[in-house]
Design a protein around this motif. Structure first.
Motif, short mmCIF file in Angstrom:
data_model
loop_
_atom_site.label_atom_id
_atom_site.label_comp_id
_atom_site.label_asym_id
_atom_site.label_seq_id
_atom_site.Cartn_x
_atom_site.Cartn_y
_atom_site.Cartn_z
N THR A 34 35.26 36.26 -23.02
CA THR A 34 34.60 35.95 -24.28
C THR A 34 34.51 37.21 -25.13
O THR A 34 34.06 38.25 -24.68
N SER A 36 33.23 39.71 -28.11
CA SER A 36 31.90 40.08 -28.59
C SER A 36 32.04 40.83 -29.91
O SER A 36 33.04 41.53 -30.13
N ASP A 39 32.95 44.51 -29.43
CA ASP A 39 34.18 44.90 -28.74
C ASP A 39 34.89 46.07 -29.42
O ASP A 39 35.63 46.81 -28.76
N PRO A 116 24.99 43.09 -25.05
CA PRO A 116 24.31 42.20 -26.00
C PRO A 116 22.85 42.59 -26.11
O PRO A 116 22.22 42.97 -25.12
N LEU A 225 27.28 37.08 -27.72
CA LEU A 225 27.24 38.38 -27.04
C LEU A 225 27.12 39.57 -27.99
O LEU A 225 27.53 40.68 -27.66
N GLY A 226 26.53 39.32 -29.15
CA GLY A 226 26.19 40.41 -30.06
C GLY A 226 24.68 40.50 -30.13
O GLY A 226 24.01 40.80 -29.14
N GLU A 245 24.89 31.40 -29.02
CA GLU A 245 25.00 32.01 -27.70
C GLU A 245 25.19 30.96 -26.61
O GLU A 245 24.78 29.81 -26.75
#
Length: 308
Positions: A34, A36, A39, A116, A225-226, A245
């Protein structure tokens, strides 16, 4: 001589073997994880003052978002130069998270930044409570250091509001109320507060809702995931969770554990800032697949804030 049945069986066996290999390759391929919003930091590992690398502008936005940077000259903010102000911001971040303050984007710094996290800033209006929140604790002949922090200005609920009500917005997912109620119960056991659920959202002291990044009211969400959630200091009482999420009740690989996240955000609702203790509930980051409870640092912090 092989029969048609033998040939068919052989072909079927080969196809099953190929499908198994493809499934394994798909599951283990790094590009299938996944993505993010954080990233981009992976590409910046090793960067330091004097570098000009594509993506440093995003690092500046990240650090500005959480209170570490405030460029008066916007041309410096909008470029990819790793300048002296950015170096100082990285050093401050490293000190807050008990990392070696080199000002460089080493592996540990990048790994910490990519976790996160809560959207509540670490530094508000230039004031960082994390750096100043190293309180000496005396336990007989043993001296320890607490790393809890308060929100700048020490906002807190008045004595007349130690019994707080909370309510969920109509769009709340069905598994959230029970998980978040358990988080309130945990804080109630460890503080002088009592919490009770009400169906009247508008009149509740604490209002809980799931929001999307396109909500249009300045909600700072950025996808999975932020930024996971954010809440406001006393006595505003607003608590938003990111509807995008992958939430879970209990530990599930790749998912954010809802009760743990709620414990953190309730801490902000009561007046706590972020902690630099990695095991504390008030540390800003929450990796996927992790469950935590209150840490002694969290309990010391809330008791110190309210002098109880």
């Amino acid at each position: 001589m092989a029969t048609k049945y033998d040939l068919s069986l052989c072909i079927m066996t080969l196809l099953l073997a190929l499908l198994t290999l493809l499934s394994y390759a798909t599951a283990s391929h790094p590009h299938n994880k996944t993505s993010s919003p954080f990233d981009f930091l992976e590409h910046l590992k090793g960067c330091h003052k004097g570098n000009r690398v594509k993506g440093i502008n995003n690092l500046k936005k990240y650090l500005e978002r959480f209170g570490y940077l405030n460029y008066k000259n916007h041309s410096r903010f909008n470029n990819d130069d790793f300048d002296d102000l950015l170096e100082e911001a990285v050093k401050t971040y490293q000190i807050n998270y008990q990392l070696k303050p080199t000002g460089k984007l080493d592996d540990k710094t990048v790994s910490t930044m990519m976790i996160p996290r809560c959207g509540f800033p670490d530094i508000i209006n230039g004031t960082t409570s994390m750096l100043s929140a190293k309180h000496r604790q005396h336990h007989g002949s043993i001296h320890t250091t607490a790393h809890y922090s308060f929100i700048p200005g020490n906002p807190k609920w008045p004595p007349s509001k130690y019994r707080l009500t909370y309510a969920f917005a109509p769009n709340t997912r069905s598994d959230a109320p029970a998980a978040i109620a358990r988080a309130f119960a945990t804080w109630q056991k460890n503080t002088h507060f009592t919490f009770s659920k009400t169906s009247n959202y508008q009149s509740a002291d604490l209002k809980i809702s799931f929001q999307r990044r396109d909500h249009g009211d300045g909600v700072p969400f950025d996808g999975p995931l932020g930024v996971l959630a954010h809440s406001f200091s006393p006595t505003i009482g607003i608590f938003h969770l990111d509807a995008e999420e992958n939430w879970s009740v209990g530990v599930k690989p790749g998912a954010i554990e809802m009760e743990t996240l709620a414990l953190h955000e309730i801490g902000h609702l009561l007046g706590l800032g972020h902690s630099s203790v990695k095991e504390a509930i008030m540390v800003s980051g929450l990796p996927a697949g992790v469950k935590r409870g209150l840490h002694p640092d969290d309990i010391q912090g809330i008791k110190a804030l309210y002098n109880v």
